[in-house]
Design a protein around this motif. Structure first.
Motif, short mmCIF file in Angstrom:
data_model
loop_
_atom_site.label_atom_id
_atom_site.label_comp_id
_atom_site.label_asym_id
_atom_site.label_seq_id
_atom_site.Cartn_x
_atom_site.Cartn_y
_atom_site.Cartn_z
N ASP A 1 5.05 49.37 -35.93
CA ASP A 1 5.91 48.26 -35.59
C ASP A 1 6.19 47.42 -36.82
N LYS A 2 6.47 48.14 -37.95
CA LYS A 2 6.69 47.43 -39.20
C LYS A 2 7.98 46.61 -39.18
N CYS A 3 8.86 46.93 -38.24
CA CYS A 3 10.10 46.16 -38.13
C CYS A 3 9.81 44.69 -37.88
N ILE A 4 8.98 44.39 -36.87
CA ILE A 4 8.73 42.98 -36.55
C ILE A 4 7.91 42.31 -37.65
N GLY A 5 7.06 43.07 -38.34
CA GLY A 5 6.27 42.50 -39.42
C GLY A 5 7.14 41.91 -40.51
N VAL A 6 8.28 42.55 -40.78
CA VAL A 6 9.23 42.05 -41.78
C VAL A 6 10.18 41.03 -41.16
N GLN A 7 10.57 41.25 -39.92
CA GLN A 7 11.49 40.31 -39.26
C GLN A 7 10.89 38.91 -39.16
N TYR A 8 9.59 38.81 -38.89
CA TYR A 8 8.94 37.50 -38.88
C TYR A 8 9.21 36.76 -40.20
N LEU A 9 8.95 37.45 -41.31
CA LEU A 9 9.08 36.82 -42.63
C LEU A 9 10.53 36.49 -42.95
N GLU A 10 11.43 37.41 -42.65
CA GLU A 10 12.84 37.16 -42.94
C GLU A 10 13.39 36.00 -42.11
N SER A 11 12.93 35.89 -40.87
CA SER A 11 13.35 34.78 -40.03
C SER A 11 12.89 33.44 -40.60
N ILE A 12 11.65 33.41 -41.03
CA ILE A 12 11.10 32.18 -41.61
C ILE A 12 11.80 31.86 -42.93
N ARG A 13 12.12 32.89 -43.71
CA ARG A 13 12.87 32.68 -44.96
C ARG A 13 14.19 31.95 -44.68
N ASN A 14 14.89 32.42 -43.63
CA ASN A 14 16.17 31.80 -43.28
C ASN A 14 16.00 30.39 -42.73
N LEU A 15 14.97 30.20 -41.89
CA LEU A 15 14.73 28.87 -41.34
C LEU A 15 14.40 27.87 -42.44
N LYS A 16 13.58 28.28 -43.38
CA LYS A 16 13.22 27.39 -44.49
C LYS A 16 14.44 27.04 -45.34
N SER A 17 15.32 28.03 -45.53
CA SER A 17 16.51 27.78 -46.36
C SER A 17 17.43 26.74 -45.73
#
Length: 439
Positions: free
Chosen positions: A132-148
């Motif tokens: 389930d490596k998809c969600i492992g990266v999606q978590y981080l990418e989502s937070i990257r966008n939220l922080k931006s």
């Protein structure tokens, strides 16, 4: 002349630098980061945990998350990332995924299973692409966008990456959930992996089935293959096999009739039979064995009564009066610390459900009818503690390929999942509710 030559040289260098910067930028995207994570071979029996954990720590630090690695079992790290909320006294939110994956038979794949090859139509082939490596990266990418965008969570957000899920989670999440480090997280809600849906709705899971391993052993009088015996080992075992087969058929009938989903019944599947006296050509055919054995994989939904099942095994399937013995290995619990079936309410009685559902719908998505997962995830260790957990992997219009050959995820599906998790993470972490007791 010399000045003109120098200016020309500087101009050329600026163009080269600009092209290199552009190339570097275009190669560092959510998709390429996903591919990089997929290329780490974390398949059993010898998963490489060191490299992906280092990669994830670098990604976390690049977006300002704190990282902590914990080992309860040597060589099996748990990575915990944290985004501190503005009110850390409120119970926190956990987003979990696992580092490991099942093996892949390379010769049966159209692209090497750890190449993360992306085709012209956007299919990214890799073991772990869905599970389930998809969600492992999606978590981080989502937070990257939220922080931006300057978002600040009210509640503290934790992301965990755990080992050994594919072989039971006993040296991973089970150890973590029983630790003081876990208690210190003060969790109010958690999310874990789900599954793809070939349709256009997102699947969500509110419970797991719990696996039992059942081994039945029979003993009897050995003797000549031509003689009829009462209570021979094979005769006694075959009586058990017949009774278990009838029970399996009765459960399967509910599924075939549409009265229950596959995950809502008790599944019983034979996995091995062991008997006979070996010979150089196979088995001694004129000799009846004194011992015989059968192994079964059972999956029990949370509404099943474990005591009733154990009584059936002891009195019907493997009674001692037929010279039978049995062993049950329970790989999880069916009841929580208060004796309730282990499941998370997926209705408006659970405020987390309402927030989650609205967050998904805000992205234009729709949730399918909540389900019990037919298999097992690390969620069961959290639900046992009374922590509400939903299993969710945002993959629609995608064939279910976990553990299958040629596992893939389409790039547009992956990117949509990031958008969905941005909404989910921001909504859940902004919940101000005062009702924070475990469910």
């Amino acid at each position: 002349m010399a000045v003109a030559s120098l200016l020309w040289t500087l101009f050329l260098f600026s163009i080269i630098f600009s092209l290199q910067s552009s190339s570097s930028s275009s190669s560092d995207t959510p998709i390429t980061r996903f591919q990089q994570y997929l290329r780490f071979n974390t398949a059993h029996p010898n998963p490489n945990y060191t490299a992906p954990v280092s990669f994830l720590i670098n990604q976390a630090q690049s977006i300002g998350l704190t990282a902590k690695t914990i080992e309860f079992v040597s060589g099996k790290p748990i990575l915990l990332l944290t985004w501190l909320g503005s009110n850390p006294n409120l119970p926190s939110i956990l987003f979990n995924s696992h580092l490991d994956s099942v093996p892949a038979e390379s010769e049966k794949w159209i692209h090497p299973p750890f190449s993360a090859h992306k085709t012209n139509d956007g299919h990214i082939y890799a073991r772990g692409a869905q599970d389930d490596k998809c969600i492992g990266v999606q978590y981080l990418e989502s937070i990257r966008n939220l922080k931006s965008r300057g978002f600040v969570p009210l509640r503290t957000i934790h992301i965990s990456y755990v080992p050994e899920e594919e072989i039971g989670g006993f040296d991973g999440m089970m150890e973590f959930a029983a630790s003081s480090e876990f208690r210190d997280l003060n969790l109010g809600f958690a999310m874990d992996e789900g599954q793809a849906n070939p349709g256009d709705e997102f699947r969500v899971f509110y419970a797991d089935r719990i696996p039992w391993n059942l081994v039945i052993k029979a003993e009897g009088i050995p003797g000549h293959g031509a003689k009829l015996y009462d209570n021979s080992a094979m005769e006694n075992l075959m009586k058990s096999v017949e009774l278990i087969s009838k029970f399996r058929e009765s459960q399967f009938d509910f599924v075939k009739a549409g009265k229950a989903a596959n995950s809502e019944v008790i599944s019983v599947n034979p996995v091995y039979l062991k008997a006979g006296t070996p010979s150089t050509t196979g088995f001694v055919m004129n000799m009846q064995p004194s011992e015989a054995e059968a192994g079964y994989d059972l999956r029990l939904p949370p509404m099943a009564d474990p005591d009733v099942m154990k009584k059936r095994i002891a009195e019907e399937w493997a009674p001692s009066i037929r010279n039978l013995t049995y062993t049950i290995i329970e790989k999880g619990k069916l009841r929580d610390h208060l004796g309730r079936p282990i499941m998370t309410p997926a209705n408006d009685s659970n405020p987390w459900w309402s927030i989650f559902k609205q967050a998904v719908e805000a992205t234009g998505g729709k949730l399918a009818k909540p389900e019990i997962l037919a298999s097992t995830t690390d969620s069961r260790f959290l639900r046992t503690l009374g922590i509400p957990v939903f299993g969710f992997s945002p993959m629609t219009n995608t064939p279910i390929l976990l553990h299958d050959h040629n596992e893939f995820l389409k790039d547009t599906v992956f990117m949509k999942g990031i958008e969905v998790y941005e909404s989910v993470i921001s909504a859940l972490s902004s919940f101000e509710g005062v009702s924070d007791q475990v469910i």
